[in-house]
Scaffold this active site. Sequence first.
Site, PDB file in Angstrom:
ATOM      1  N   SER A  43       0.805  -1.225   0.000  1.00  0.00           N
ATOM      2  CA  SER A  43       0.000   0.000   0.000  1.00  0.00           C
ATOM      3  C   SER A  43       0.837   1.273   0.000  1.00  0.00           C
ATOM      4  O   SER A  43       0.329   2.340  -0.338  1.00  0.00           O
ATOM      5  CB  SER A  43      -0.943   0.013   1.207  1.00  0.00           C
ATOM      6  N   ASP A 331      -3.846   8.266   7.346  1.00  0.00           N
ATOM      7  CA  ASP A 331      -4.714   7.334   8.055  1.00  0.00           C
ATOM      8  C   ASP A 331      -3.865   6.504   9.015  1.00  0.00           C
ATOM      9  O   ASP A 331      -2.679   6.784   9.214  1.00  0.00           O
ATOM     10  CB  ASP A 331      -5.549   6.482   7.088  1.00  0.00           C
ATOM     11  N   HIS A 334      -0.667   4.896   7.177  1.00  0.00           N
ATOM     12  CA  HIS A 334      -0.055   5.442   5.967  1.00  0.00           C
ATOM     13  C   HIS A 334       0.287   6.931   6.090  1.00  0.00           C
ATOM     14  O   HIS A 334      -0.470   7.698   6.682  1.00  0.00           O
ATOM     15  CB  HIS A 334      -1.004   5.258   4.779  1.00  0.00           C
TER      16      HIS A 334
END
Length: 396
Positions: A43, A331, A334
Amino acid sequence: MAFAKNDLGFQLVVSCLLLLITGGQSSQGHFNKHVALFIFGDSLFDPGNNNYINTTTDQQANFWPYGESYFSQPTGRFSNGRLISDFIAEFAGLPLIPAYLDPRYHNSEFLYGVNFASAGSGALVETNAGLVIDLKTQLQYFSNLEKRFRKDLGDVKAEQLLSNAVYLFSGGVNDYGVLIGDNQSSYYHEQFVEMVIGNLTNMFKEIHEKGGRKIGIGLSPPLGCLPMARALHPRNTCNEEFNTIASLHNRLLSKKMEEMTKEFEGFMFANYDHFTALSKRIKNPSKYGFKVGDTACCGSGPFRGIFSCGGKRGIQEFELCDNPDDYVFFDAPHPSEAASRQFAQLFWDGDSNVTTPYNLKALFQGETFKVDLNKKVVKPSGDDEDDGGIGNMVDC
């Protein structure tokens, strides 16, 4: 008549030189100006590949407020804007590198590179199996593309593209979730980490076999101090067990990368110390232009560390800050776009305190492929000699 012959000979020489210099005016002519970027990982680098697979919203970010700060709409990136890999492409003078699975690019030549990264993926195929594109599958996608390059461009041009390209990796972090709280010995943990490192370095070896020479790898962040880890840990402190595993990963990976430079001809790498860079910003955010270092902009619970940003992961209510640029984290796990830009800059041209033994700028500027006028492939070198204009090889 002697003059006419000399004039004709001069014209032939000039024509040959022009062909060698320009390489023709096809789409392949960019080879002498740009270095391609191929991206693998999780991610941290996923630009939206998971939008096109059958998975859960835990592994997707294609909904508001993701993407709001730069793209004005969600793209699948786990950020309010761009990712580290997006900025690296910008610094290298490349366009945004597209997601491999994005149907808008199915007919693309991918001469500037492509991004295979998938949120939630790991070096082990068992990690989030069936919900992500694991690194082994990402490498298979690259192998398919390599064959396409050789078919469309020919072996010489394909080998030039692959040899001069930079291969960017982020991986291994998601594999370690199974170790937390497992009550296993440190010896077992070390064996597990070695297995993850082995899978990663096997990928580097396969890329080397296909002609790749330049690897950029980001080390693990301080996993135990991410807002997500702290929110789930007793007293909301850093999970030192998780940090110990991350440190072990970084130490063993760095050692293995050094060994590979001795074992594989022409192998070069940039090893970016993401652990230290992120730790500094968590502990002292104001020094780096942030207001908040330990709490996410978007989420819920302590440190907004519950992974609820967007309200589509089982918890509908979440909090969203006013200005994501004030935060190191967007978030729960991240970084924000602002933090990603800083990390990318360190990866790009950081000194030996943060990126070793090369930085990415050095890898992009260092040419490793040369071809002589007799069409013989010359062994890789680290100099910046001109490639002789191989856009259209002719015998002159």
